[in-house]
Design an enzyme around this catalytic site. Structure first.
Site, PDB file in Angstrom:
ATOM      1  N   CYS A  51       0.821  -1.218   0.000  1.00  0.00           N
ATOM      2  CA  CYS A  51       0.000   0.000   0.000  1.00  0.00           C
ATOM      3  C   CYS A  51       0.847   1.258   0.000  1.00  0.00           C
ATOM      4  CB  CYS A  51      -0.907   0.009   1.233  1.00  0.00           C
ATOM      5  SG  CYS A  51      -1.875  -1.481   1.489  1.00  0.00           S
ATOM      6  N   ASP A  83      -2.190  -3.977   7.635  1.00  0.00           N
ATOM      7  CA  ASP A  83      -3.314  -4.763   8.124  1.00  0.00           C
ATOM      8  C   ASP A  83      -3.274  -6.183   7.563  1.00  0.00           C
ATOM      9  OD1 ASP A  83      -4.112  -2.568   9.487  1.00  0.00           O
ATOM     10  OD2 ASP A  83      -6.058  -2.350   8.527  1.00  0.00           O
ATOM     11  N   LYS A 126      -5.158   2.524   8.162  1.00  0.00           N
ATOM     12  CA  LYS A 126      -5.154   3.467   9.286  1.00  0.00           C
ATOM     13  C   LYS A 126      -4.361   4.731   8.966  1.00  0.00           C
ATOM     14  CE  LYS A 126      -7.353   0.214  11.125  1.00  0.00           C
ATOM     15  NZ  LYS A 126      -7.155  -0.673   9.970  1.00  0.00           N
ATOM     16  N   CYS A 196      -5.652  -2.209  -1.265  1.00  0.00           N
ATOM     17  CA  CYS A 196      -6.648  -3.175  -1.740  1.00  0.00           C
ATOM     18  C   CYS A 196      -7.632  -2.478  -2.679  1.00  0.00           C
ATOM     19  CB  CYS A 196      -7.387  -3.792  -0.561  1.00  0.00           C
ATOM     20  SG  CYS A 196      -6.342  -4.829   0.495  1.00  0.00           S
ATOM     21  N   GLU A 446      -8.857  -6.378  14.036  1.00  0.00           N
ATOM     22  CA  GLU A 446      -9.674  -6.543  12.843  1.00  0.00           C
ATOM     23  C   GLU A 446      -9.842  -8.042  12.579  1.00  0.00           C
ATOM     24  OE1 GLU A 446      -9.190  -3.411   9.663  1.00  0.00           O
ATOM     25  OE2 GLU A 446      -8.292  -5.151   8.696  1.00  0.00           O
ATOM     26  N   SER A 472     -12.514  -5.741   8.883  1.00  0.00           N
ATOM     27  CA  SER A 472     -11.914  -5.132   7.707  1.00  0.00           C
ATOM     28  C   SER A 472     -13.006  -4.603   6.808  1.00  0.00           C
ATOM     29  CB  SER A 472     -11.084  -6.185   6.962  1.00  0.00           C
ATOM     30  OG  SER A 472     -10.788  -5.749   5.651  1.00  0.00           O
TER      31      SER A 472
END
Length: 568
Positions: A51, A83, A126, A196, A446, A472
């Site tokens: 990411c 994550d 986050k 994602c 999560e 999530s």
């Protein structure tokens, strides 16, 4: 005329700032560069998640824009927690905590060095609300830039994402898929860097940033690897200098009750992540606005679901960009009265101005508001004797909105995972995972690991799952999270026993345990006060300061101004 570097001049003007200027010269700055406004450029770039891998080159483009517009960029980085890699083990306890660490660290750098403005780049979940929180807290001229989503992979003639890999794990445990299929998916489901690609938390909070006015229009849906990002990032640098020259609008001019309601409406209209119910109140807190889960719920109830996006729908962020981007959604919702077009943006005008040239909805990826997928948003806040402070359910894509069954209670995620992997649960049960809230975890883990297993095993709507932890944005099925009060705060979820009947009604927005008040009182007396486990380090400090989920799980009271030194 007010100097554009009125903040940073405290670090560089005057006789006794000679040592300060020496440090600047050691970094290659000359007299001309030192005399210009100092603009922070912060990223979460690093090698912990795909990411964030695109952020450094994007930041470099914005630095060029800052320099071209008369500023001196000062690049720095902060942390990110993946994550994906922290999922489904104890490391996930640090995911939500990282939001506060990022916001605090950015505040520390901006205020310690008295920077005049900031451009912030985020990628993983986050990191987006964290950077937005820091901007609102510091209230400098600010531009937020999302790093963009990854492209989907191709497998057996269809688009796939990492969600397919998660859910295929469950299918392998259930015996409905082969390990060889999972191995194939693992190698193709995430073919590029970026976040994602579905309407999970990152894309959700990027769209929220656009409609709150903090981000350039179009940045939320343009893929991370699209060459068009270079121009947008360069413009972001020029924009922050214009904001500095014009005196705003500043983040607290942009983040208002109306713009927060706009952000919640975009989440609902696109079937976005339940995590928005946690992050929007936290951003509001920085501006001194109480915008809690009830406020979010009110917007969800009045907003139609018009985006057919994953995980509940069929399409990805890339597909939204192909039909005109978020502007299509915003323009349609302004016309239908579901969005306030009068809110300001960093572009210098109103949201209605910014989206005026957007095309109409295409009818597939984005529907018209008068022909929605659902007349109310893709998320519902449930309340009742089980969750008096509320709990969140994503209804986008659900075939049934009611569920009633006996509780199957687990005191932590690991205990539940072991049973789910072994298929040791039954259709009709309400699986309860407690002690995973902000304080109880601590860190509010999560639960995509367990929810994807359940869905992959073909049980996604044959059971319900309730937790005081989080989900999530990729979670789907009858999954209710953020239950409040959490078990560690004496919530009803901590009193549940195996076999208690739980009734969930998303149409009525209720969640009840079929027990009377006298029985709940008796159980609470027998249980006594929860005894938290011993902790040290970051988890200890977080547990001592974190508030409840329905108020954003924040760690400070918000809305604190910082003095600006006008002279030396």
């Amino acid at each position: 005329m007010t100097r554009l570097d009125r903040r940073s001049r405290i670090t560089k003007d005057g006789l006794d700032r000679a040592p300060h200027r020496a440090f600047m010269r050691a970094m290659g700055l000359d007299d001309a560069a030192i005399a210009k406004p100092m603009v922070g450029v912060v990223t979460t770039h690093g090698e912990v998640t795909p990411c964030s891998l695109s952020l450094a080159p994007q930041a470099a483009e914005s630095k060029q824009g800052i320099q071209a517009a008369g500023g001196t960029p000062r690049e720095f980085t902060t942390i990110s927690v993946s994550d994906g890699i922290s999922m489904n083990h104890q490391g996930m306890k640090f995911s939500l905590i990282s939001r506060e660490l990022i916001a605090d660290s950015i505040e520390a750098v901006l205020r310690a060095h008295a920077y005049d403005a900031v451009v912030g780049f985020a990628g993983c979940d986050k990191t987006l609300p964290a950077i937005q929180m820091a901007m609102v807290r510091c209230n400098l001229p600010s531009v937020f830039v999302y790093g963009g989503a990854a492209l989907p992979g191709r497998w057996r003639e269809r688009d796939v994402s990492v969600l397919d890999a998660y859910e295929t794990v469950g299918a392998v445990y259930a015996g409905s898929a082969e390990e060889s299929e999972l191995a194939e998916l693992e190698t193709v489901c995430l073919p590029t860097i970026g976040s994602c690609p579905g309407q999970f938390t990152a894309n959700t909070m990027a769209m929220a940033a656009e409609v709150m006015g903090l981000a350039p229009l179009g940045i939320a849906t343009l893929p991370a690897v699209d060459p068009g990002r270079a121009a947008l990032c360069h413009q972001a640098g020029e924009t922050v200098m214009r904001l500095l020259r014009d005196g705003g609008p500043l983040p607290r001019d942009l983040v208002t009750r109306a713009s927060l309601e706009n952000a919640a409406a975009i989440v609902a209209a696109t079937g976005g992540s339940t995590n928005a119910g946690l992050h929007l109140p936290a951003i509001a807190n920085e501006a001194g606005i109480r915008f809690d889960l009830d406020d979010v719920a009110a917007v969800f109830r009045r907003t139609p679901l018009i985006g057919d996006l994953q995980p509940g729908g069929r399409y990805l962020a890339r597909d939204v960009h192909a039909v005109g981007g978020l502007a299509v959604v915003a323009k349609a919702l302004i016309a239908s009265g579901h969005l306030d077009g009068g809110c300001l943006t960093i572009a210098g005008g109103t949201l209605a101005d910014a989206v005026a040239d957007a095309p109409p909805p295409d009818g597939n990826v984005i529907r018209a508001p008068d022909a929605p997928i659902s007349p109310t948003g893709g998320l519902v806040v449930l309340k009742g004797n089980l969750c008096p402070d509320g709990a969140l359910l994503k209804v986008a894509g659900l075939s049934a909105l009611r569920f009633e069954g006996p509780a199957r209670v687990f005191d932590c995620e690991e205990d539940c995972i072991r049973v789910v992997r072994a298929l040791g649960y039954r259709a009709g049960e309400v699986i309860v995972i407690r002690n995973e809230g902000p304080r109880g975890g601590p860190g509010m883990r999560e639960m995509l690991g367990v929810t994807a297993l359940i869905y992959g095993q073909g049980m996604g709507e044959k059971v319900a799952l309730l937790t005081d932890g989080r989900f999530s944005g990729a979670t789907r099925g009858m999954c209710i999270g953020y239950a409040g009060p959490e078990a560690a705060a004496g919530g009803t979820i901590g009193l549940l026993q195996d076999g208690d009947i739980i009734a969930i009604d998303a149409e009525a927005a209720t969640i009840e345990v079929r027990l009377d008040a006298a029985e709940l009182t008796a159980r609470r007396a027998r249980l006594g006060d929860p005894v938290p486990p011993a902790l040290a380090g970051g988890l200890h400090k977080y547990r001592a300061t974190v508030g409840p989920a329905h108020l954003g799980a924040v760690t400070h009271p918000g809305n604190v101004d910082w003095p600006v030194d006008e002279g030396v």
